[in-house]
Design a protein around this motif. Structure first.
Motif, short mmCIF file in Angstrom:
data_model
loop_
_atom_site.label_atom_id
_atom_site.label_comp_id
_atom_site.label_asym_id
_atom_site.label_seq_id
_atom_site.Cartn_x
_atom_site.Cartn_y
_atom_site.Cartn_z
N ASP A 19 -2.54 -2.90 -42.80
CA ASP A 19 -3.53 -3.19 -43.83
C ASP A 19 -4.35 -1.98 -44.25
OD1 ASP A 19 -2.63 -5.80 -43.77
OD2 ASP A 19 -4.25 -6.49 -42.45
N ALA A 20 -4.91 -1.25 -43.31
CA ALA A 20 -5.75 -0.10 -43.64
C ALA A 20 -4.95 1.02 -44.31
CB ALA A 20 -6.45 0.44 -42.38
N VAL A 21 -3.73 1.24 -43.84
CA VAL A 21 -2.89 2.29 -44.42
C VAL A 21 -2.50 1.91 -45.85
CG1 VAL A 21 -0.67 3.49 -44.26
CG2 VAL A 21 -2.01 3.04 -42.19
N LEU A 22 -2.12 0.66 -46.06
CA LEU A 22 -1.76 0.21 -47.40
C LEU A 22 -2.94 0.29 -48.36
CD1 LEU A 22 0.52 -2.84 -46.52
CD2 LEU A 22 1.25 -0.60 -47.37
N ALA A 23 -4.13 -0.08 -47.89
CA ALA A 23 -5.33 -0.02 -48.73
C ALA A 23 -5.67 1.43 -49.10
CB ALA A 23 -6.51 -0.68 -48.02
N ALA A 24 -5.58 2.33 -48.13
CA ALA A 24 -5.88 3.74 -48.40
C ALA A 24 -4.86 4.34 -49.36
CB ALA A 24 -5.91 4.53 -47.09
N ALA A 25 -3.59 3.98 -49.18
CA ALA A 25 -2.55 4.48 -50.08
C ALA A 25 -2.79 3.98 -51.50
CB ALA A 25 -1.18 4.05 -49.58
N ALA A 33 4.73 0.85 -48.66
CA ALA A 33 5.24 -0.50 -48.40
C ALA A 33 5.59 -0.64 -46.94
CB ALA A 33 6.49 -0.76 -49.24
N VAL A 34 5.48 -1.85 -46.43
CA VAL A 34 5.97 -2.18 -45.10
C VAL A 34 7.47 -2.38 -45.22
CG1 VAL A 34 5.90 -3.86 -43.22
CG2 VAL A 34 3.78 -3.24 -44.42
#
Length: 69
Positions: A19-25, A33-34
């Motif tokens: 979640d945090a990585v996707l939000a920062a990206a 994407a996962v």
């Protein structure tokens, strides 16, 4: 190449929660994407292959001794 190729435009990041990585990206305008999950006793790509990790470990650790005879 599509499954395991690495180049300067793609990176794999392993995290407990994406979640945090996707939000920062997203905030930075970087596509992300996962693409899978880790765990279990096999390396599997749905619809393509399943290999036991024990078989992969044997191949990885045994090639040099086998090559050297």
């Amino acid at each position: 190449a599509a499954l395991f190729g690495e180049d300067q435009a793609r990176y794999l990041v392993a995290v407990d929660s994406a979640d945090a990585v996707l939000a920062a990206a997203k905030a930075a305008g970087v596509p992300a994407a996962v693409i899978g999950v880790a765990g279990g006793e096999d390396l599997a790509v749905e619809g393509l292959f399943t290999l036991p990790l024990s078989q992969l470990r044997t191949a990885h650790e045994g090639w040099m001794p086998g090559y050297m005879g």
